[in-house]
Design an enzyme around this catalytic site. Structure first.
Site, short mmCIF file in Angstrom:
data_model
loop_
_atom_site.label_atom_id
_atom_site.label_comp_id
_atom_site.label_asym_id
_atom_site.label_seq_id
_atom_site.Cartn_x
_atom_site.Cartn_y
_atom_site.Cartn_z
N ARG A 65 0.34 -1.20 -0.04
CA ARG A 65 0.14 -0.15 -0.21
C ARG A 65 0.99 1.42 -0.30
O ARG A 65 0.43 2.07 -1.01
CB ARG A 65 -0.93 0.12 1.09
CG ARG A 65 -1.93 -1.08 1.51
CD ARG A 65 -3.04 -1.25 0.11
NE ARG A 65 -2.26 -1.82 -0.93
CZ ARG A 65 -1.91 -2.97 -1.90
NH1 ARG A 65 -1.97 -3.83 -0.68
NH2 ARG A 65 -2.18 -2.85 -2.50
N HIS A 115 -7.02 8.07 11.26
CA HIS A 115 -6.60 7.23 10.87
C HIS A 115 -4.94 6.40 10.31
O HIS A 115 -5.16 5.07 10.20
CB HIS A 115 -8.15 5.94 9.88
CG HIS A 115 -9.22 6.30 10.15
ND1 HIS A 115 -9.92 6.15 9.03
CD2 HIS A 115 -9.86 6.13 11.31
CE1 HIS A 115 -11.46 5.67 9.97
NE2 HIS A 115 -11.34 5.71 10.94
N CYS A 123 7.32 1.96 16.99
CA CYS A 123 7.55 0.75 17.72
C CYS A 123 6.38 -0.14 18.46
O CYS A 123 5.98 0.98 19.41
CB CYS A 123 8.58 1.00 18.62
SG CYS A 123 9.73 -0.57 19.44
N CYS A 144 12.51 -1.74 15.68
CA CYS A 144 12.67 -0.14 15.72
C CYS A 144 14.52 -0.12 16.61
O CYS A 144 15.12 -1.62 16.97
CB CYS A 144 12.73 0.11 17.11
SG CYS A 144 12.63 0.62 18.56
N SER A 184 -19.91 8.74 3.07
CA SER A 184 -21.55 8.65 3.48
C SER A 184 -21.95 9.47 3.77
O SER A 184 -23.15 10.15 3.86
CB SER A 184 -22.35 7.38 3.03
OG SER A 184 -21.94 7.07 4.59
N ASN A 208 -20.80 14.07 -2.55
CA ASN A 208 -20.46 12.55 -2.30
C ASN A 208 -22.14 11.73 -3.52
O ASN A 208 -22.25 11.82 -4.01
CB ASN A 208 -21.54 11.41 -1.18
CG ASN A 208 -20.25 10.18 -0.86
OD1 ASN A 208 -19.01 10.05 -0.95
ND2 ASN A 208 -21.48 8.94 -0.49
N ALA A 226 -15.75 14.73 -6.17
CA ALA A 226 -15.44 15.51 -5.22
C ALA A 226 -14.11 16.37 -6.69
O ALA A 226 -14.89 17.54 -6.70
CB ALA A 226 -15.15 15.22 -4.60
ZN LIG Z 1 11.25 0.50 20.08
#
Ligand SMILES: [Zn+2]
Length: 241
Positions: A65, A115, A123, A144, A184, A208, A226
């Site tokens: 992603r 989000h 970590c 880490c 929505s 929308n 949009a």
């Molecule tokens: Zn750490």
């Protein structure tokens, strides 16, 4: 007349964006209708349990992603929202459910990514944050630098509490305008944010693809993309500063 509103220079403008505006740049999310994200189910890649069960799969998924972000660009919808920040300056806040960073890449500064972000990890032990572009993504399980703990994507998974909620309620209560773009408006948090703004007398506007069931909470609703609607709407809303 496509809109009956106009912003004044002192108006406090809050925008909430969701998956729809990212979809127009070619990015998919769980909020697509089939409940899958690039052929994975929520339970496979977007819960703390999934990460404990199979961290390699979860890392592989989010790396893909993250790498996909270099193939997409902000679209005219993102650019129009940047123009609103240029108009309103410190009175502007953009709350986004999207994790792709396209608003920031488009130049928006006052962005709250509730989000999380595909461009960060943290970590799981000491909670230190690491930009993805500083991590060796060849490793199947990045660790880490400070404590050796396992890193995880800085994404709010299902069952976790979104970021910035502490400051968002104040921002919503003070809004003069609340724009809901590409989501929505029925599902949490959009529905709750709309209720708060409405009860504090903000003007509420939705953009929308589909008209939401709670559109009675919207003073104006614009059905469509949009990227097609916002440039003209923003031109009118910000005219005559
Ligand atoms: Zn750490």
């Amino acid at each position: 007349m496509i809109t009956r509103f106009k912003f004044s220079p002192n108006d406090r403008i809050v925008v909430l964006t969701g998956a729809g505006i990212s979809a127009e740049s070619g990015l998919k999310t769980f909020r697509d209708s089939d409940g899958l994200w690039e052929n994975h189910r929520v339970e496979e890649v977007a819960t703390p349990e999934a990460y404990l069960r199979n961290p390699e799969l979860v890392w592989r998924f989010y790396k893909q992603r993250y790498l996909q972000l270099s193939e997409v660009e902000p679209n005219p919808g993102h650019k129009a929202l940047k123009q609103i920040e240029d108009f309103a300056g410190g009175n502007f806040t953009l709350i986004t459910q999207n994790v792709d960073g396209l608003h920031r890449r488009c130049g928006n500064k006052r962005v709250l990514e509730i989000h999380g972000s595909l461009e960060l990890s943290f970590c799981s032990k000491c909670l230190a944050k690491f930009p993805m572009n500083e991590i060796d993504l060849e490793q199947s399980l990045p660790r880490c630098d400070n404590c050796g703990g396992l890193l995880r994507p800085d994404i709010i998974w299902f069952g976790e509490i979104p970021y910035h909620l502490d400051i968002i309620s104040d921002i919503l209560c003070q809004a003069d305008f609340f724009l809901v773009v590409g989501t929505s408006g029925v599902v949490y948090p959009a529905a709750q944010f709309l209720h708060i703004c409405k009860s504090y007398n903000a003007i509420t506007i939705g953009i929308n693809l589909e008209e939401p069931k709670n559109s009675y909470l919207l003073d104006e609703f614009h059905q469509g993309k949009a990227g097609e609607l916002l440039p003209e709407l923003v031109r009118i809303w910000t005219r005559g500063k």
